[in-house]
Every structure is written in structure tokens, then in C-alpha cells.
Design a protein around this motif. Structure first.
Motif, PDB file in Angstrom:
ATOM      1  N   UNK A 238       0.840  -1.249  -0.008  1.00 16.84           N
ATOM      2  CA  UNK A 238       0.036  -0.127   0.092  1.00 16.84           C
ATOM      3  C   UNK A 238       0.833   1.180  -0.019  1.00 16.84           C
ATOM      4  N   UNK A 239       0.445   2.293  -0.554  1.00 18.67           N
ATOM      5  CA  UNK A 239       1.270   3.597  -0.740  1.00 18.67           C
ATOM      6  C   UNK A 239       0.972   4.415   0.420  1.00 18.67           C
ATOM      7  N   UNK A 240       2.172   4.539   0.982  1.00 21.07           N
ATOM      8  CA  UNK A 240       2.183   5.576   2.245  1.00 21.07           C
ATOM      9  C   UNK A 240       3.602   6.327   2.424  1.00 21.07           C
ATOM     10  N   UNK A 241       3.620   7.303   3.374  1.00 22.40           N
ATOM     11  CA  UNK A 241       4.900   7.793   3.520  1.00 22.40           C
ATOM     12  C   UNK A 241       4.806   8.144   5.103  1.00 22.40           C
ATOM     13  N   UNK A 242       6.003   8.146   5.915  1.00 24.82           N
ATOM     14  CA  UNK A 242       5.983   8.148   7.264  1.00 24.82           C
ATOM     15  C   UNK A 242       7.281   8.875   7.560  1.00 24.82           C
ATOM     16  N   UNK A 243       6.883   9.970   8.548  1.00 26.12           N
ATOM     17  CA  UNK A 243       8.112  10.951   9.015  1.00 26.12           C
ATOM     18  C   UNK A 243       7.805  10.917  10.492  1.00 26.12           C
ATOM     19  N   UNK A 277       0.259   9.365  16.734  1.00 23.59           N
ATOM     20  CA  UNK A 277       0.910   8.815  18.041  1.00 23.59           C
ATOM     21  C   UNK A 277       0.710   7.439  18.071  1.00 23.59           C
ATOM     22  N   UNK A 278       1.917   6.641  18.397  1.00 20.26           N
ATOM     23  CA  UNK A 278       1.884   5.227  18.593  1.00 20.26           C
ATOM     24  C   UNK A 278       3.016   4.980  19.624  1.00 20.26           C
ATOM     25  N   UNK A 279       2.776   3.858  20.116  1.00 20.51           N
ATOM     26  CA  UNK A 279       3.669   3.530  21.190  1.00 20.51           C
ATOM     27  C   UNK A 279       3.878   1.898  21.191  1.00 20.51           C
ATOM     28  N   UNK A 280       4.606   1.330  21.988  1.00 24.39           N
ATOM     29  CA  UNK A 280       4.828  -0.163  21.873  1.00 24.39           C
ATOM     30  C   UNK A 280       3.771  -1.091  21.856  1.00 24.39           C
ATOM     31  N   UNK A 281       2.674  -0.705  22.872  1.00 22.39           N
ATOM     32  CA  UNK A 281       1.838  -1.520  22.979  1.00 22.39           C
ATOM     33  C   UNK A 281       0.578  -0.845  22.244  1.00 22.39           C
ATOM     34  N   UNK A 282       0.633  -0.104  21.415  1.00 24.89           N
ATOM     35  CA  UNK A 282      -0.348   0.508  20.526  1.00 24.89           C
ATOM     36  C   UNK A 282       0.155   0.959  19.411  1.00 24.89           C
ATOM     37  N   UNK A 283       0.194  -0.183  18.353  1.00 27.61           N
ATOM     38  CA  UNK A 283       0.845   0.286  16.830  1.00 27.61           C
ATOM     39  C   UNK A 283       0.123   1.229  16.130  1.00 27.61           C
ATOM     40  N   UNK A 286      -2.422   1.648   9.860  1.00 28.40           N
ATOM     41  CA  UNK A 286      -2.571   2.131   8.491  1.00 28.40           C
ATOM     42  C   UNK A 286      -3.451   1.553   7.746  1.00 28.40           C
ATOM     43  N   UNK A 287      -3.718   2.144   6.209  1.00 23.40           N
ATOM     44  CA  UNK A 287      -4.556   1.200   5.686  1.00 23.40           C
ATOM     45  C   UNK A 287      -3.776   0.180   4.785  1.00 23.40           C
ATOM     46  N   UNK A 288      -3.968  -0.933   5.275  1.00 27.55           N
ATOM     47  CA  UNK A 288      -3.214  -2.158   4.572  1.00 27.55           C
ATOM     48  C   UNK A 288      -1.894  -2.466   5.381  1.00 27.55           C
ATOM     49  N   UNK A 289      -1.873  -1.953   6.422  1.00 26.71           N
ATOM     50  CA  UNK A 289      -0.373  -2.262   7.249  1.00 26.71           C
ATOM     51  C   UNK A 289      -0.647  -1.694   8.598  1.00 26.71           C
ATOM     52  N   UNK A 290       0.329  -2.043   9.534  1.00 29.33           N
ATOM     53  CA  UNK A 290       0.609  -1.829  10.896  1.00 29.33           C
ATOM     54  C   UNK A 290       1.999  -1.604  11.073  1.00 29.33           C
ATOM     55  N   UNK A 291       2.314  -0.350  11.763  1.00 32.38           N
ATOM     56  CA  UNK A 291       3.650  -0.103  12.224  1.00 32.38           C
ATOM     57  C   UNK A 291       3.929  -0.372  13.616  1.00 32.38           C
ATOM     58  N   UNK A 292       4.625  -1.109  13.950  1.00 33.07           N
ATOM     59  CA  UNK A 292       5.022  -1.549  15.388  1.00 33.07           C
ATOM     60  C   UNK A 292       6.409  -0.938  15.793  1.00 33.07           C
ATOM     61  N   UNK A 293       6.170  -0.238  16.944  1.00 32.53           N
ATOM     62  CA  UNK A 293       7.466   0.322  17.742  1.00 32.53           C
ATOM     63  C   UNK A 293       8.364  -0.632  18.226  1.00 32.53           C
ATOM     64  N   UNK A 441      19.886  13.251  16.976  1.00 33.97           N
ATOM     65  CA  UNK A 441      18.622  13.060  16.786  1.00 33.97           C
ATOM     66  C   UNK A 441      18.151  11.730  17.424  1.00 33.97           C
ATOM     67  N   UNK A 442      16.828  11.681  17.902  1.00 35.33           N
ATOM     68  CA  UNK A 442      16.412  10.104  18.060  1.00 35.33           C
ATOM     69  C   UNK A 442      15.972   9.392  16.808  1.00 35.33           C
ATOM     70  N   UNK A 443      16.139   8.346  16.802  1.00 39.16           N
ATOM     71  CA  UNK A 443      15.482   7.340  15.866  1.00 39.16           C
ATOM     72  C   UNK A 443      14.862   6.286  16.560  1.00 39.16           C
ATOM     73  N   UNK A 444      13.914   5.599  15.667  1.00 42.13           N
ATOM     74  CA  UNK A 444      13.201   4.355  16.255  1.00 42.13           C
ATOM     75  C   UNK A 444      13.290   3.233  15.290  1.00 42.13           C
ATOM     76  N   UNK A 445      13.161   2.084  15.826  1.00 44.01           N
ATOM     77  CA  UNK A 445      13.236   0.895  14.870  1.00 44.01           C
ATOM     78  C   UNK A 445      11.766   0.441  14.516  1.00 44.01           C
ATOM     79  N   UNK A 446      11.169   0.318  13.319  1.00 46.92           N
ATOM     80  CA  UNK A 446       9.936  -0.062  12.950  1.00 46.92           C
ATOM     81  C   UNK A 446       9.709  -1.449  12.471  1.00 46.92           C
ATOM     82  N   UNK A 447       8.649  -2.026  12.655  1.00 44.81           N
ATOM     83  CA  UNK A 447       8.410  -3.299  12.118  1.00 44.81           C
ATOM     84  C   UNK A 447       6.893  -2.895  11.508  1.00 44.81           C
TER      85      UNK A 447
END
Length: 542
Positions: A238-243, A277-283, A286-293, A441-447
């Protein structure tokens, strides 16, 4: 005159047909495979086979941990990798157990379902000849009980009842077997949901640094590691961009994290950009996908000015190595020291800085480990290297570590000694070039994942739990009422009055009741007494 009869010998019987051994073997193998015992064994093997997947790092979850395991265990790694230990859930042996369990459950449940439907449609069986030999037995005080009235009492209590020639047969609670079948069909649903998700699902892991210049869009090239199901190709994403716009991390005094929350801006196709906004237990949904911290860390911002005065800035994520978020990484500058007259780049004048980032540096050396995960006293320990980074060779390499083959070959050499830098400080090298530690800068790892089978698994799990409860609490039992001739010495049940002498003498009749639990049911005796008492009360009102 004697007559001699010619006797003709009967034809010889044909030899018995020898059974086809292949068909017999296949039939016996199928029966063995579809037995409940085999299904339980396969379920146990599946649980055992999943253990390596929880102990060993898996490529589809975190390939960096797999590489770290390879470096730490160079002798053991090839053996485990050859056995599929780092891709357990995609290995042939795990898939074989999975498929066999699937087939075994279907082959085991379908005949049971057929028998259960037949039992549901069948009438309760006739009463046995001797009701007094059943676990529960009673003689009713009303010898002329009406079978129709008895049937009405039982039906009111949701018993399946049939009346035959003055005999009442009742049966209750096929719920146990129904629950068993629901449980096993739901288990098949769970297995199917997992398989369906693996076929049509996909995932990608991404390290995302805060800032608009490091935003990413959902395509395979933007991920550090991806995995597509057999029925998925790159065009299906699915097409989306994330910042990543902000990240809030809070820690207890012991250094244990207490709160993680990421703030991001999402731009999905067909909609306006929105802040989420999202957190570890609250992914992030998205439309067609979920982003997990999965985690977070720090990316030092390093500015390098070469000897010709040209400055370049690198935002280099340093991968965390411990709970205090000590980071290790590399900031590479391959396009420096370019001749302004010709535009030629000397590959032997490339620069790289290998270092350790400490969010909270200790008060005294050695500066190798942070003492707290938050940035209370940040410091950056850098080692400078000059030479050929090996990036033009076309050999894949990690962006988080230096290519040690270049160092060992002497093509990349250390410049000076290690330098401890604080934010805002600069370091002048031997050729007049400078490096400045601008900040972090802070970074996060996403799945980012899409699993179309997760709803199937969720619904099947709920149904499986309901079926298990039905199986546990369902108690199948039978009860009979029958009018028959009295037998001398027939005892009355506890809690009922003994029949009169007239009712127990020869030629008279009495109403007997008998009960049989089909499963272990400790409360059946009390239920039986209550039913007998209810029948007697109904007769007393007539």
C-alpha cells in the motif's frame, strides 16, 4: 437292477485374492495419521519445533541479531543455518509438521462430525431391561404416572424426550462433543489463519530517524530487511509515507524504561497528511499495514569539513548495545576532498569516523558504556579513518560498521588517537580538516507488517476458547421412566417414600426411574433426585 450314478467333482474354489499391499499400507497409514493420538503427538511436536524460533534470532524479525550471532559463534552458525534454525517458521521440517497436523485434524474431525450429527438426529435409546442396575435408580410414589406429563416435565428442563409404549426416554447435553468439535475446528481455523497470513502477508523492518529529510515511503528499497509472502509482490504494497516528528522516552531512576511514545506524520494515498502517535503496545494502524515500535536510540549529527573547506553533514544512527542505550556506529564521508579544478575524487582520501555514543557519559574514563539511557551528559568517542572505504567495489556491506577487510588490507588507516567530544565541540585532524559533533537526533526501529490472517486467528481463538468451555462443562446423561410389574424387594430411591405393600406385591405395577451419566459427572445424583421429585410433584397436582 442297480443304478450307478456318475458323480461329478465340484469345481475347485478360486484361490483367495491377495490384498494389495500398497493399498493396505496407504489405508493403514491414513488411519494412523487421522487418529486423535497422532494429532496430539503432532501438536506436541509443533510446540517443540517452535522452541528454536523463540531462542534463536530469526532473519524475518531482526537480521542484525542474526549477524551478531554469526560473529559470536562462527563455528556453530553454519550448522544451525543449514538446519534452518534462523528461519524456523519457514523451514521445510516445520512446514511438514504443520501440514501433517492440518491434515490429521481434518481427517480426525470429519468422521466425528458425521457421527455427532447422526447422534443429534437420533432419538434417545430405549430403556435397558433392568433399571435398578443403573448408577441412579428410584421408584416413584405415584405408580400410575402419566408418561406424557413426565415428558412435559423433562422438556421444560431442556431434555430431548421420546415416549414409547408407556416408557419415557430422555437425553441431555450433547454439548460436550459439540464443544470438542468446535474446539478442533477452531484449531484448524487458527492453523489456516497463520498459513493464510504467511502466504498473503508481508513485513519490512526500518530504522527511522527523526526529521523530514529522513522520512520514508512504503517500497522495498526503503527497508533494511523485507519479507514477502509467496502470493505477494512489490506492487501489492500500500502507498504511504511516514515521518518521525518527535519521540518521548521516559525512564525510572534505575534506568528502566517507563514510557515510550512516537509522534509521526503520515501521508496516505487519497488523503491529507495527518499527525499520529503510537507506542509499543499501541501500534500505528494504516490502510493495509500496521507499524510496530520495536526500540529506539540516538543518531549523532556529525559535520565534516575537508581540507578544501567543503562541509558535509551526516546523521548516522548508532545501534544500541545495552540497556543504557550505548550506541556504536560509523559516519562515512566518501565524497570529500574532491579536486575543485577537475572534479575528480581521490578514493584514497575518503573519510570515516567510527565511534561510541554515550547518552550519559561517566565522570571518569573509560568512556565505553553509558551510565543512564537518557541524554543527561552526552558524549561521543570518535576514531578517524582515512583511505578507501571499499564502497565502489560493489560488495554489499553494513552501513553501521566499517569494512574490516579494508582496514586489514591497509587501504583504510586510522588517523591520530581516539577523541572524546561533547555536543558543539570540533576536532582538527592532521591535514587541517575538521569534524564537529553537532548534536543528536532520536531514531526508532519499526516493523511494518500486514497479516491478513490475524483476524481469522483472533476469531478462531475466541471460538476455540468457547468450545473448550463447552467441552469442560458439558455433561451428557440419560434418564428413563417406565411403568412395569413390581418385583419383590425393589428398593425405593433415597429421598422417596417406599411404595405401599399393595404396590409391591405381585400383579401390581410401579413407576421406575433410572439414570446414567455418559461422562464423569459428580452432580448427577442430585440432579436425578430433583428430576424424580419434580415428576412426583407434577403427578401430585393432577
Amino acid at each position: 437292477m442297480s443304478v450307478v450314478e456318475d458323480r461329478v467333482a465340484p469345481p475347485a474354489a478360486p484361490p483367495p485374492r491377495r490384498p494389495n499391499r500398497v493399498l493396505a499400507l496407504l489405508r493403514n497409514s491414513w488411519r494412523q495419521l487421522t487418529s486423535m493420538r497422532t494429532a496430539l503427538v503432532l501438536l506436541f511436536l509443533l510446540a517443540v519445533a517452535a522452541i528454536p524460533g523463540s531462542i534463536l534470532p530469526q532473519r524475518d524479525v531482526n537480521i542484525e541479531n542474526v549477524e551478531a550471532y554469526r560473529r559470536a559463534n562462527p563455528d556453530l552458525y553454519p550448522i544451525i543455518d543449514r538446519l534452518g534454525g534462523f528461519d524456523v517458521f519457514a523451514s521445510p521440517w516445520f512446514s511438514a509438521i504443520y501440514v501433517l497436523l492440518f491434515v490429521s485434524l481434518i481427517g480426525c474431525i470429519v468422521p466425528r462430525l458425521r457421527d455427532h450429527v447422526r447422534a443429534l438426529r437420533a432419538a434417545p435409546p430405549a430403556a435397558p431391561r433392568r433399571l435398578d442396575r443403573l448408577p441412579q435408580h428410584a421408584v416413584l410414589a405415584a405408580p400410575a404416572a402419566d408418561p406424557a406429563r413426565i415428558a412435559a416435565v423433562l422438556r421444560k428442563r431442556r431434555w430431548r424426550v421420546v415416549v414409547r409404549d408407556g416408557e419415557v426416554s430422555a437425553e441431555k447435553s450433547h454439548l460436550k462433543e459439540t464443544g470438542n468439535l468446535i474446539f478442533h475446528f477452531a484449531l484448524i481455523g487458527v492453523l489456516f489463519g497463520v498459513a493464510f497470513g504467511s502466504w498473503y502477508g508481508w513485513h519490512g523492518n526500518r530504522l527511522l530517524v527523526a526529521g523530514p529529510d529522513t522520512a520514508f515511503c512504503n517500497n522495498l528499497q526503503q527497508y533494511a530487511e523485507t519479507g514477502l509472502g509467496p502470493r505477494v509482490d512489490a506492487a501489492d504494497l500500500p502507498p504511504f509515507c511516514l515521518e518521525l516528528t518527535d519521540f518521548d522516552a521516559r525512564f525510572r531512576d534505575t534506568g528502566q524504561p517507563s514510557y515510550f511514545q512516537a509522534s509521526a506524520r503520515v501521508d496516505e494515498a487519497g488523503g491529507d497528511p495527518r499527525d499520529v502517535e503510537f507506542s509499543v503496545n499501541s501500534p500505528l494502524r494504516l490502510d493495509g499495514a500496521n507499524a510496530y515500535l520495536l526500540g529506539h536510540g540516538y543518531a549523532p549529527v556529525i559535520r565534516y569539513t575537508d581540507r578544501l573547506g567543503r562541509a558535509q553533514t551526516s546523521v548516522a544512527p548508532f545501534l544500541t548495545t545495552d540497556g543504557n542505550l550505548t550506541g556504536e556506529g560509523v559516519a562515512a564521508f566518501p565524497d570529500v576532498n574532491i579536486d575543485p579544478a577537475t572534479g575528480d575524487r581521490d578514493p584514497d582520501q575518503q573519510m570515516a569516523f567510527e565511534g561510541i555514543y554515550l547518552p550519559t557519559a561517566p565522570d571518569a574514563p573509560p568512556y565505553v558504556r553509558s551510565v543512564f539511557p537518557a541524554e543527561r551528559s552526552p558524549a561521543l568517542m570518535l576514531i578517524a579513518y582515512r583511505g578507501n572505504l571499499g564502497l565502489d567495489a560493489g560488495i554489499p556491506s553494513s552501513v553501521y560498521v566499517l569494512d574490516q577487510r579494508q582496514v586489514e588490507a591497509g587501504k583504510l588507516k586510522q588517523v591520530g588517537e581516539a577523541k572524546l567530544m561533547r555536543p558543539g565541540e570540533s576536532w582538527t585532524l592532521d591535514d587541517g580538516s575538521t569534524v564537529e559533533f553537532v548534536g543528536t537526533r532520536e531514531f526508532i526501529t519499526l516493523s511494518v507488517r500486514y497479516d491478513p490472517g490475524e483476524r481469522i486467528v483472533l476469531v478462531s481463538s475466541i471460538v476455540m476458547l468457547a468450545g473448550l468451555m463447552m467441552s469442560i462443562f458439558g455433561k451428557r446423561r440419560r434418564i428413563w421412566f417406565r411403568t412395569g410389574p413390581a418385583r419383590a424387594g425393589t428398593p425405593a430411591a433415597a429421598g422417596t417414600e417406599a411404595p405401599t405393600t399393595a404396590s409391591t406385591t405381585g400383579g401390581s405395577s410401579l413407576m421406575e426411574a433410572g439414570g446414567l451419566p455418559r461422562t464423569d459427572y459428580s452432580g448427577f445424583a442430585d440432579e436425578f433426585k430433583q428430576l424424580v421429585a419434580a415428576v412426583e410433584r407434577s403427578e401430585g397436582k393432577s
